[in-house]
Design a protein around this motif. Structure first.
Motif, short mmCIF file in Angstrom:
data_model
loop_
_atom_site.label_atom_id
_atom_site.label_comp_id
_atom_site.label_asym_id
_atom_site.label_seq_id
_atom_site.Cartn_x
_atom_site.Cartn_y
_atom_site.Cartn_z
N ASP A 106 18.20 -16.63 -33.99
CA ASP A 106 16.74 -16.50 -34.14
C ASP A 106 16.26 -17.17 -35.42
O ASP A 106 15.20 -17.80 -35.43
CB ASP A 106 16.33 -15.03 -34.13
CG ASP A 106 16.45 -14.40 -32.75
OD1 ASP A 106 16.49 -15.15 -31.75
OD2 ASP A 106 16.50 -13.16 -32.67
N ASP A 107 17.03 -17.03 -36.49
CA ASP A 107 16.66 -17.67 -37.76
C ASP A 107 16.69 -19.20 -37.62
O ASP A 107 15.80 -19.89 -38.12
CB ASP A 107 17.59 -17.24 -38.89
CG ASP A 107 17.42 -15.78 -39.26
OD1 ASP A 107 16.33 -15.22 -38.99
OD2 ASP A 107 18.37 -15.21 -39.82
N LEU A 108 17.71 -19.70 -36.96
CA LEU A 108 17.80 -21.14 -36.75
C LEU A 108 16.66 -21.63 -35.87
O LEU A 108 16.03 -22.65 -36.17
CB LEU A 108 19.15 -21.53 -36.12
CG LEU A 108 19.31 -23.01 -35.76
CD1 LEU A 108 19.05 -23.92 -36.96
CD2 LEU A 108 20.69 -23.25 -35.18
N LEU A 109 16.36 -20.91 -34.82
CA LEU A 109 15.25 -21.30 -33.94
C LEU A 109 13.94 -21.33 -34.72
O LEU A 109 13.13 -22.26 -34.57
CB LEU A 109 15.15 -20.33 -32.76
CG LEU A 109 14.09 -20.65 -31.72
CD1 LEU A 109 14.30 -22.03 -31.11
CD2 LEU A 109 14.11 -19.58 -30.64
N GLN A 110 13.72 -20.35 -35.57
CA GLN A 110 12.52 -20.32 -36.39
C GLN A 110 12.48 -21.52 -37.35
O GLN A 110 11.44 -22.14 -37.55
CB GLN A 110 12.46 -19.02 -37.17
CG GLN A 110 11.18 -18.83 -37.94
CD GLN A 110 11.10 -17.47 -38.59
OE1 GLN A 110 12.11 -16.82 -38.83
NE2 GLN A 110 9.90 -17.04 -38.88
N GLU A 111 13.62 -21.87 -37.92
CA GLU A 111 13.69 -23.02 -38.82
C GLU A 111 13.41 -24.32 -38.07
O GLU A 111 12.72 -25.20 -38.59
CB GLU A 111 15.07 -23.08 -39.49
CG GLU A 111 15.20 -24.17 -40.52
CD GLU A 111 14.32 -23.97 -41.75
OE1 GLU A 111 14.04 -24.98 -42.43
OE2 GLU A 111 13.92 -22.83 -42.04
N ILE A 112 13.91 -24.44 -36.84
CA ILE A 112 13.63 -25.62 -36.02
C ILE A 112 12.13 -25.74 -35.80
O ILE A 112 11.54 -26.81 -35.99
CB ILE A 112 14.38 -25.55 -34.67
CG1 ILE A 112 15.88 -25.77 -34.88
CG2 ILE A 112 13.82 -26.56 -33.68
CD1 ILE A 112 16.73 -25.47 -33.67
N MET A 113 11.50 -24.64 -35.40
CA MET A 113 10.06 -24.67 -35.13
C MET A 113 9.28 -25.02 -36.39
O MET A 113 8.32 -25.79 -36.36
CB MET A 113 9.60 -23.35 -34.54
CG MET A 113 10.13 -23.13 -33.14
SD MET A 113 9.48 -21.67 -32.29
CE MET A 113 10.14 -20.35 -33.28
N LEU A 114 9.69 -24.47 -37.54
CA LEU A 114 9.02 -24.77 -38.80
C LEU A 114 9.13 -26.25 -39.14
O LEU A 114 8.14 -26.88 -39.53
CB LEU A 114 9.62 -23.91 -39.92
CG LEU A 114 9.10 -24.20 -41.33
CD1 LEU A 114 7.61 -23.86 -41.43
CD2 LEU A 114 9.91 -23.43 -42.35
N GLN A 115 10.33 -26.81 -38.99
CA GLN A 115 10.52 -28.22 -39.33
C GLN A 115 9.76 -29.15 -38.38
O GLN A 115 9.22 -30.17 -38.82
CB GLN A 115 12.01 -28.56 -39.36
CG GLN A 115 12.77 -27.90 -40.47
CD GLN A 115 12.18 -28.16 -41.84
OE1 GLN A 115 11.77 -29.27 -42.17
NE2 GLN A 115 12.13 -27.12 -42.66
N VAL A 116 9.71 -28.79 -37.11
CA VAL A 116 8.91 -29.59 -36.17
C VAL A 116 7.44 -29.53 -36.58
O VAL A 116 6.75 -30.55 -36.63
CB VAL A 116 9.11 -29.12 -34.72
CG1 VAL A 116 8.10 -29.77 -33.78
CG2 VAL A 116 10.53 -29.44 -34.24
N TRP A 117 6.96 -28.33 -36.89
CA TRP A 117 5.56 -28.15 -37.32
C TRP A 117 5.27 -28.97 -38.58
O TRP A 117 4.28 -29.70 -38.64
CB TRP A 117 5.27 -26.67 -37.57
CG TRP A 117 3.97 -26.44 -38.26
CD1 TRP A 117 3.77 -26.15 -39.57
CD2 TRP A 117 2.66 -26.50 -37.67
NE1 TRP A 117 2.44 -26.02 -39.84
CE2 TRP A 117 1.73 -26.24 -38.69
CE3 TRP A 117 2.20 -26.76 -36.39
CZ2 TRP A 117 0.37 -26.21 -38.46
CZ3 TRP A 117 0.84 -26.73 -36.16
CH2 TRP A 117 -0.06 -26.46 -37.19
#
Length: 129
Positions: A36-47
């Protein structure tokens, strides 16, 4: 204000089209406790990177590359953080997987993907997607 609204709409569309892909990447590269933390980091970096999209490729391909680069950086940082903690985490993760009720097929796929090299894992994820 319209730029933010356009950016919000663009990200929302990217999220809807690529969320399953990002989850697959997180499953393949992170322990269950960190997915979940990695998924959140992916979304943040895409944003955060959305303003830099130049249009030289499809936005889906671009977002996939951001997700993969974020994941590889996450993995390097994670290795550095946990290098000094040599515990029996595989046995604990295995028990946690069983307790959470993942299907046998999912556990086998996760173990198979984790056994591959980074490049092979990325190729297999593209194939499975």
């Amino acid at each position: 204000m319209t730029i933010t609204k356009e950016r919000d709409e663009c990200f929302r569309e990217l999220f809807l089209r690529n969320h399953a892909r990002w989850i697959g990447i997180a499953r393949a590269y992170a322990d269950e406790s960190q997915r979940d933390d990695l998924l959140q980091e992916i979304m943040l970096q895409v944003w955060k990177s959305l303003g830099g999209f130049a249009g030289r490729s499809s936005i889906g391909t671009w977002a996939y590359r951001i997700a993969l680069n974020t994941t590889l950086a996450w993995q390097r940082a994670s290795r550095q953080r946990t290098h000094h903690l040599k515990t029996n985490s595989k046995a604990i993760d295995h028990l946690a997987d069983q307790a959470e009720g993942d299907s046998f097929e999912i556990r086998v796929l996760d173990e198979f993907l984790s056994s591959l090299s980074k490049a092979d894992r990325a190729l297999m994820l593209l194939y499975l997607d």
